[in-house]
Motif scaffolding. Sequence first.
Motif, mmCIF file in Angstrom:
data_model
loop_
_atom_site.group_PDB
_atom_site.id
_atom_site.type_symbol
_atom_site.label_atom_id
_atom_site.label_comp_id
_atom_site.label_asym_id
_atom_site.label_seq_id
_atom_site.Cartn_x
_atom_site.Cartn_y
_atom_site.Cartn_z
ATOM 1 N N GLU A 60 0.818 -1.216 0.000
ATOM 2 C CA GLU A 60 0.000 0.000 0.000
ATOM 3 C C GLU A 60 0.855 1.271 0.000
ATOM 4 O OE1 GLU A 60 -0.086 -1.722 4.265
ATOM 5 O OE2 GLU A 60 -0.211 -2.466 2.203
ATOM 6 N N PHE A 61 2.111 1.163 0.418
ATOM 7 C CA PHE A 61 3.042 2.291 0.338
ATOM 8 C C PHE A 61 3.737 2.317 -1.019
ATOM 9 C CE2 PHE A 61 7.299 4.087 0.730
ATOM 10 C CZ PHE A 61 7.049 5.307 1.359
ATOM 11 N N MET A 62 4.041 1.134 -1.548
ATOM 12 C CA MET A 62 4.821 1.011 -2.771
ATOM 13 C C MET A 62 4.147 1.633 -3.981
ATOM 14 S SD MET A 62 6.118 -2.928 -2.194
ATOM 15 C CE MET A 62 6.601 -3.142 -3.922
ATOM 16 N N LYS A 63 2.894 1.276 -4.201
ATOM 17 C CA LYS A 63 2.194 1.660 -5.431
ATOM 18 C C LYS A 63 2.075 3.173 -5.627
ATOM 19 C CE LYS A 63 -2.137 0.606 -7.876
ATOM 20 N NZ LYS A 63 -3.395 -0.176 -7.800
ATOM 21 N N PRO A 64 1.508 3.933 -4.678
ATOM 22 C CA PRO A 64 1.416 5.379 -4.886
ATOM 23 C C PRO A 64 2.762 6.088 -4.855
ATOM 24 C CG PRO A 64 0.688 4.809 -2.666
ATOM 25 C CD PRO A 64 0.863 3.526 -3.410
ATOM 26 N N THR A 65 3.687 5.577 -4.056
ATOM 27 C CA THR A 65 5.009 6.201 -3.983
ATOM 28 C C THR A 65 5.761 6.042 -5.297
ATOM 29 O OG1 THR A 65 5.160 5.816 -1.596
ATOM 30 C CG2 THR A 65 7.216 6.224 -2.764
ATOM 31 N N ALA A 66 5.665 4.870 -5.913
ATOM 32 C CA ALA A 66 6.331 4.637 -7.197
ATOM 33 C C ALA A 66 5.784 5.574 -8.271
ATOM 34 C CB ALA A 66 6.153 3.180 -7.624
ATOM 35 N N LEU A 67 4.473 5.780 -8.273
ATOM 36 C CA LEU A 67 3.872 6.687 -9.254
ATOM 37 C C LEU A 67 4.288 8.131 -9.004
ATOM 38 C CD1 LEU A 67 0.246 5.235 -9.595
ATOM 39 C CD2 LEU A 67 2.099 5.144 -11.276
ATOM 40 N N LEU A 68 4.387 8.509 -7.745
ATOM 41 C CA LEU A 68 4.827 9.868 -7.403
ATOM 42 C C LEU A 68 6.265 10.087 -7.864
ATOM 43 C CD1 LEU A 68 4.151 12.532 -5.886
ATOM 44 C CD2 LEU A 68 5.213 11.499 -3.872
ATOM 45 N N LEU A 69 7.122 9.126 -7.604
ATOM 46 C CA LEU A 69 8.513 9.211 -8.057
ATOM 47 C C LEU A 69 8.572 9.310 -9.580
ATOM 48 C CD1 LEU A 69 10.046 6.517 -5.687
ATOM 49 C CD2 LEU A 69 10.622 8.947 -5.660
ATOM 50 N N ASN A 70 7.716 8.552 -10.237
ATOM 51 C CA ASN A 70 7.656 8.584 -11.698
ATOM 52 C C ASN A 70 7.352 9.982 -12.227
ATOM 53 O OD1 ASN A 70 8.309 6.112 -12.753
ATOM 54 N ND2 ASN A 70 6.241 5.569 -13.383
ATOM 55 N N LEU A 71 6.409 10.656 -11.589
ATOM 56 C CA LEU A 71 6.007 11.989 -12.037
ATOM 57 C C LEU A 71 7.196 12.940 -12.103
ATOM 58 C CD1 LEU A 71 2.630 12.680 -10.180
ATOM 59 C CD2 LEU A 71 2.977 12.377 -12.627
ATOM 60 N N PHE A 72 8.013 12.895 -11.078
ATOM 61 C CA PHE A 72 9.145 13.813 -11.017
ATOM 62 C C PHE A 72 10.305 13.379 -11.912
ATOM 63 C CE2 PHE A 72 6.777 14.966 -7.260
ATOM 64 C CZ PHE A 72 6.957 16.332 -7.165
ATOM 65 N N VAL A 73 10.669 12.109 -11.835
ATOM 66 C CA VAL A 73 11.840 11.636 -12.588
ATOM 67 C C VAL A 73 11.557 11.593 -14.087
ATOM 68 C CG1 VAL A 73 13.460 9.741 -12.917
ATOM 69 C CG2 VAL A 73 12.710 10.348 -10.614
ATOM 70 N N ALA A 74 10.381 11.074 -14.481
ATOM 71 C CA ALA A 74 10.032 11.036 -15.898
ATOM 72 C C ALA A 74 9.869 12.451 -16.448
ATOM 73 C CB ALA A 74 8.751 10.233 -16.121
ATOM 74 N N GLY A 75 9.331 13.352 -15.628
ATOM 75 C CA GLY A 75 9.182 14.737 -16.053
ATOM 76 C C GLY A 75 10.519 15.391 -16.347
ATOM 77 N N ILE A 76 11.494 15.163 -15.483
ATOM 78 C CA ILE A 76 12.837 15.693 -15.694
ATOM 79 C C ILE A 76 13.461 15.092 -16.953
ATOM 80 C CG2 ILE A 76 15.207 15.600 -14.806
ATOM 81 C CD1 ILE A 76 13.608 17.740 -13.468
ATOM 82 N N SER A 77 13.306 13.773 -17.111
ATOM 83 C CA SER A 77 13.870 13.091 -18.274
ATOM 84 C C SER A 77 13.255 13.631 -19.570
ATOM 85 C CB SER A 77 13.627 11.582 -18.162
ATOM 86 O OG SER A 77 14.189 10.902 -19.262
ATOM 87 N N PHE A 78 11.930 13.813 -19.565
ATOM 88 C CA PHE A 78 11.264 14.332 -20.760
ATOM 89 C C PHE A 78 11.773 15.732 -21.105
ATOM 90 C CE2 PHE A 78 7.822 16.969 -22.544
ATOM 91 C CZ PHE A 78 7.722 16.357 -23.774
ATOM 92 N N TYR A 79 11.977 16.542 -20.094
ATOM 93 C CA TYR A 79 12.464 17.903 -20.335
ATOM 94 C C TYR A 79 13.767 17.886 -21.123
ATOM 95 C CZ TYR A 79 14.947 22.261 -19.408
ATOM 96 O OH TYR A 79 15.671 23.412 -19.550
ATOM 97 N N TYR A 80 14.710 17.051 -20.724
ATOM 98 C CA TYR A 80 16.002 17.018 -21.398
ATOM 99 C C TYR A 80 15.908 16.427 -22.801
ATOM 100 C CZ TYR A 80 18.495 18.470 -17.202
ATOM 101 O OH TYR A 80 18.965 19.193 -16.137
ATOM 102 N N TYR A 81 15.110 15.384 -22.965
ATOM 103 C CA TYR A 81 14.962 14.791 -24.295
ATOM 104 C C TYR A 81 14.192 15.712 -25.236
ATOM 105 C CZ TYR A 81 17.064 10.260 -23.383
ATOM 106 O OH TYR A 81 17.974 9.257 -23.126
ATOM 107 N N PHE A 82 13.192 16.419 -24.718
ATOM 108 C CA PHE A 82 12.435 17.380 -25.511
ATOM 109 C C PHE A 82 13.341 18.530 -25.937
ATOM 110 C CE2 PHE A 82 9.893 21.240 -25.898
ATOM 111 C CZ PHE A 82 8.906 20.835 -26.797
ATOM 112 N N LYS A 83 14.125 18.992 -25.001
ATOM 113 C CA LYS A 83 15.047 20.096 -25.273
ATOM 114 C C LYS A 83 16.061 19.707 -26.342
ATOM 115 C CE LYS A 83 18.062 23.351 -22.829
ATOM 116 N NZ LYS A 83 18.692 23.699 -21.520
#
Length: 246
Positions: free
Chosen positions: A44-67
């Motif tokens: 119950e901790f793993m699932k929402p925490t993994a998605l939250l981490l995804n939001l930030f890390v994937a967002g940063i990754s997309f920024y650099y690849y988009f740029k």
Amino acid sequence: MQEIENIFPFLVILPIISFLYASVGHGGASGYLALMALFSFAPEFMKPTALLLNLFVAGISFYYYFKAGFFNKKLFLSFALASIPMAFLGGTIEIDASVYKKILAILLVFAILKMLNVFGKEKDLLKPVKIWQGLLVGSFIGFFSGLIGIGGGIILTPLILLLHWGKMKEAAAVSALFIWVNSAAGLVGQFTSGVSLEKSSFILVAIALVGGVLGGYYGSKKINNHRLRYILAFVLLIACAKLMFT
């Protein structure tokens, strides 16, 4: 966050995982889930925490690849239009912990094979994605992304490369934003079903972002991570076995 013995190794490995995944346009949820499984975090901790981490890390990754100019909007929309509502639906569904672990173990196989470059190699001849293909793939990946707590990049990226829908960097950029929207939809779906985030989840975000920023930057600049990929694949393999047989 629940009491975890020897939490220090977890906190050291977490930014390494975010670095590796961000370098290839991923948010890292499969890696975070594997790591949390190794340290016996509650599902119950793993699932929402993994998605939250995804939001930030994937967002940063997309920024650099988009740029760097690798984002293909048309390719992204082919999958995202169906995946977003399905990720929301998957996020509203709660499944038995034992079933959750087995499904996650199976999906981790994709992450392991991807890290070892067993499949999904770049081809020069590309094919357009047909409408029905995008809807089918997007729906399937989106639903399981919300259900399990991943963004779906570990499945989408190999498919893009295997079916010659895009090149390596293009697949990374598309997957990064795909992961972000699925993670957001899945998290909203969980919130509507009564799931909440613990304050400690945001502490993990801060730690993971260190690796995510570096990974997104260096990954878009053609970094070579072969040795680190093998180490991560080994960690995922251990976690996969732990999930499957415990």
